[in-house]
Scaffold this active site. Structure first.
Site, PDB file in Angstrom:
ATOM      1  CE1 TYR A   1      44.927  37.451  23.478  1.00 43.61           C
ATOM      2  CE2 TYR A   1      44.213  35.240  22.880  1.00 43.61           C
ATOM      3  CZ  TYR A   1      44.311  36.341  23.352  1.00 43.61           C
ATOM      4  OH  TYR A   1      43.798  36.569  25.255  1.00 43.61           O
TER       5      TYR A   1
ATOM      6  NE  ARG B   1      50.744  37.934  35.490  1.00 44.04           N
ATOM      7  CZ  ARG B   1      49.787  38.557  35.127  1.00 44.04           C
ATOM      8  NH1 ARG B   1      49.950  40.068  34.685  1.00 44.04           N
ATOM      9  NH2 ARG B   1      49.120  38.204  34.383  1.00 44.04           N
TER      10      ARG B   1
ATOM     11  NE  ARG C   1      46.639  31.961  32.672  1.00 38.57           N
ATOM     12  CZ  ARG C   1      46.301  33.357  32.515  1.00 38.57           C
ATOM     13  NH1 ARG C   1      46.202  34.584  32.686  1.00 38.57           N
ATOM     14  NH2 ARG C   1      46.268  33.187  31.100  1.00 38.57           N
TER      15      ARG C   1
ATOM     16  NE  ARG D   1      58.199  35.376  33.731  1.00 40.27           N
ATOM     17  CZ  ARG D   1      57.482  35.408  32.953  1.00 40.27           C
ATOM     18  NH1 ARG D   1      56.662  35.395  33.697  1.00 40.27           N
ATOM     19  NH2 ARG D   1      57.698  36.529  32.725  1.00 40.27           N
TER      20      ARG D   1
HETATM   21  C1  LIG Z   1      43.363  33.126  26.732  1.00 43.73           C
HETATM   22  C2  LIG Z   1      44.796  32.650  27.249  1.00 43.73           C
HETATM   23  C3  LIG Z   1      45.858  33.170  26.655  1.00 43.73           C
HETATM   24  N1  LIG Z   1      46.937  31.829  27.296  1.00 43.73           N
HETATM   25  C4  LIG Z   1      46.168  31.131  27.956  1.00 43.73           C
HETATM   26  C5  LIG Z   1      44.459  31.260  27.573  1.00 43.73           C
HETATM   27  C6  LIG Z   1      43.557  30.856  28.008  1.00 43.73           C
HETATM   28  C7  LIG Z   1      42.839  30.656  29.810  1.00 43.73           C
HETATM   29  C8  LIG Z   1      42.261  31.393  29.752  1.00 43.73           C
HETATM   30  O1  LIG Z   1      41.178  31.794  29.750  1.00 43.73           O
HETATM   31  O2  LIG Z   1      42.996  32.263  30.967  1.00 43.73           O
HETATM   32  C9  LIG Z   1      46.748  29.581  28.581  1.00 43.73           C
HETATM   33  C10 LIG Z   1      47.344  29.402  29.814  1.00 43.73           C
HETATM   34  N2  LIG Z   1      48.408  30.533  29.380  1.00 43.73           N
HETATM   35  C11 LIG Z   1      49.507  30.076  30.760  1.00 43.73           C
HETATM   36  C12 LIG Z   1      48.621  28.850  31.465  1.00 43.73           C
HETATM   37  C13 LIG Z   1      49.825  27.829  32.541  1.00 43.73           C
HETATM   38  C14 LIG Z   1      49.148  27.237  33.246  1.00 43.73           C
HETATM   39  C15 LIG Z   1      47.873  27.366  34.042  1.00 43.73           C
HETATM   40  O3  LIG Z   1      47.237  27.943  33.999  1.00 43.73           O
HETATM   41  O4  LIG Z   1      48.801  27.214  35.373  1.00 43.73           O
HETATM   42  C16 LIG Z   1      48.007  28.448  30.767  1.00 43.73           C
HETATM   43  C17 LIG Z   1      47.111  27.432  30.745  1.00 43.73           C
HETATM   44  C18 LIG Z   1      50.246  31.060  31.495  1.00 43.73           C
HETATM   45  C19 LIG Z   1      50.573  32.597  31.090  1.00 43.73           C
HETATM   46  N3  LIG Z   1      50.141  33.410  30.391  1.00 43.73           N
HETATM   47  C20 LIG Z   1      50.415  34.668  30.730  1.00 43.73           C
HETATM   48  C21 LIG Z   1      50.562  34.563  31.567  1.00 43.73           C
HETATM   49  C22 LIG Z   1      51.403  36.548  32.846  1.00 43.73           C
HETATM   50  C23 LIG Z   1      52.084  36.418  31.748  1.00 43.73           C
HETATM   51  C24 LIG Z   1      53.152  36.600  33.484  1.00 43.73           C
HETATM   52  O5  LIG Z   1      53.047  35.632  34.068  1.00 43.73           O
HETATM   53  O6  LIG Z   1      54.163  37.406  33.093  1.00 43.73           O
HETATM   54  C25 LIG Z   1      50.388  33.286  32.347  1.00 43.73           C
HETATM   55  C26 LIG Z   1      51.623  33.581  33.761  1.00 43.73           C
HETATM   56  C27 LIG Z   1      50.264  35.650  29.804  1.00 43.73           C
HETATM   57  C28 LIG Z   1      48.735  35.688  28.901  1.00 43.73           C
HETATM   58  N4  LIG Z   1      48.533  34.519  27.534  1.00 43.73           N
HETATM   59  C29 LIG Z   1      47.596  35.356  27.640  1.00 43.73           C
HETATM   60  C30 LIG Z   1      46.768  36.610  28.253  1.00 43.73           C
HETATM   61  C31 LIG Z   1      45.015  36.427  28.368  1.00 43.73           C
HETATM   62  C32 LIG Z   1      47.666  36.634  28.942  1.00 43.73           C
HETATM   63  C33 LIG Z   1      47.721  37.292  31.280  1.00 43.73           C
HETATM   64  C34 LIG Z   1      48.263  38.854  29.662  1.00 43.73           C
HETATM   65  C35 LIG Z   1      48.098  39.148  31.458  1.00 43.73           C
HETATM   66  O7  LIG Z   1      47.913  39.719  32.388  1.00 43.73           O
HETATM   67  O8  LIG Z   1      49.648  39.658  31.735  1.00 43.73           O
HETATM   68  C36 LIG Z   1      46.094  34.482  26.456  1.00 43.73           C
END
Ligand SMILES: Cc1c2[nH]c(c1CCC(=O)O)Cc1[nH]c(c(CCC(=O)O)c1C)Cc1[nH]c(c(CCC(=O)O)c1C)Cc1[nH]c(c(C)c1CCC(=O)O)C2
Length: 341
Positions: free
Chosen positions: A148, A28, A24, A37
């Site tokens: 999910y 954010r 990540r 975004r």
């Molecule tokens: C479980 C999981 C998800 N998504 C992902 C995982 C596995 C990694 C981990 O364990 O964290 C994988 C993921 N999601 C995202 C990335 C981007 C690449 C990176 O690591 O920089 C990666 C590798 C972007 C994202 N994926 C998400 C965001 C946030 C959305 C936003 O910016 O509006 C990003 C940048 C959304 C997301 N998607 C998911 C979650 C739990 C969330 C967060 C929800 C929240 O707190 O808003 C499912």
């Protein structure tokens, strides 16, 4: 690219410095990400190559990390084949019609490259822009994606998912095969377009006992890692709370085992065998005074020397309230820390 510290470390070769990137690292915590975004949905941004390219590059520019990670999400391939889902801010992926039956599983189309032309385009552009910096592609592992799909959204206990695993083995097996094949195809698209390594995120595998992991999950993850291995790229396998699964996660077919911050690397390394490790500074240490953070980072680097190779990372994703300047200081500290090999 062959001289990349990241690729050398994952192959267990001598490195010019300890390579570092952050799960990540895009997202954010970066004001430039929030600006880009504004008014654009998460999934929409993942399907717009110009945004994917720019967001992926932002942390590379800012930190000069040793690898970029492709900006996407683990549920994106499901969205691409037509599963009705959204990513809700502050919540995570939400699935409109959770999967419960064999018919639900069979209704999910298999992923082909034609479903994700925007991924191919974004990866190709990125690889050209990144030059000598490797791009890590990724996919969600079958168990974590299944959670999910079956729960319909984020879950602490994964109770419905595990109820299917224990109580409806034929549905479970069909679902795991379906999303495992999807993950492998998704990784193949990214590698064909130029990704240099892949990470399989099984973030929620830590909810399983070793026996249940071995019986119900590992064979499916192993098939994904095998197909990725056939592409000739190194494979990183990561989960959270997996101290009792690290050996199995390596055996599933990983070149590098990602370790969360709860397990000291000194304990993790003997478990993963002759493999590299990735990790594992507690992500909250960026909120400590810089010298406290760097002292703990030094401990992680020192412990990592016992492994076949070590890629520095946080033990899970960057927390959104992280100060990017503190992450810049951490990156510089790791990259300039003296090597003894
Ligand atoms: C479980 C999981 C998800 N998504 C992902 C995982 C596995 C990694 C981990 O364990 O964290 C994988 C993921 N999601 C995202 C990335 C981007 C690449 C990176 O690591 O920089 C990666 C590798 C972007 C994202 N994926 C998400 C965001 C946030 C959305 C936003 O910016 O509006 C990003 C940048 C959304 C997301 N998607 C998911 C979650 C739990 C969330 C967060 C929800 C929240 O707190 O808003 C499912």
């Amino acid at each position: 690219m062959a001289q990349s510290a990241f690729l050398k470390a994952v192959r267990g070769e001598p490195v010019p410095h300890t390579p570092v990137w952050y799960m990540r690292q895009a997202g954010r915590s970066l004001p430039e990400y929030l600006a880009l975004r504004e008014g654009v949905g998460m999934l929409e941004s993942c399907m717009t190559p110009e945004l994917v390219v720019e967001i992926t590059l932002q942390p590379v520019r800012r930190y000069d990390v040793d690898a970029a990670i492709f900006f996407s999400d683990i549920v994106l391939p499901l969205k691409a084949v037509g599963v009705d889902l959204d990513i809700k801010p502050g919540v995570g992926p939400v699935v409109a019609h959770p999967v419960r039956t064999l018919a639900d599983v069979e209704a999910i189309p298999d992923l082909t490259p034609e479903h994700v032309p925007f991924i191919t385009e974004a990866v190709r552009t990125l690889v050209a822009e990144l030059g000598a910096t490797p791009l890590i592609g990724f996919a969600g592992a079958p168990f974590t994606v299944a959670s999910y799909l079956v729960e319909g959204g984020p879950s602490k206990e994964h109770a419905k998912t595990k109820a299917m695993m224990f109580g409806a083995p034929e549905v479970w097996d069909a679902l795991m095969r379906k999303i495992g094949a999807m993950a492998a195809s998704y990784l193949e698209v990214q590698v064909a377009a130029g990704a240099s390594a892949v990470q399989l995120f099984d973030s929620w595998a830590g909810a399983l006992t070793p026996d249940d992991y071995r019986t119900h999950v590992m064979p499916h993850s192993a098939r994904v890692l095998e197909r990725a291995g056939a592409l000739g790229v190194p494979r990183i396998h990561f989960g959270v709370g997996t101290s009792n699964l690290l050996g199995l996660m390596g055996e599933a077919g990983a070149d590098v085992v990602g370790v969360d911050w709860r397990t000291p690397l000194a304990s993790a390394i003997p478990l993963v065998g002759d493999r590299a490790v990735q990790g594992n500074l507690d992500p909250t240490l960026v909120f400590a005074p810089t010298e406290v953070m760097t002292a703990r980072a030094a401990e992680v680097i020192e412990a990592g020397r016992a492994a076949r190779g070590h890629v520095f990372n946080l033990g899970h994703g960057v927390i959104p309230s992280t100060d990017p300047d503190q992450l810049a200081r951490l990156t510089e500290f790791v990259q300039t820390y003296p090597l003894s090999r």
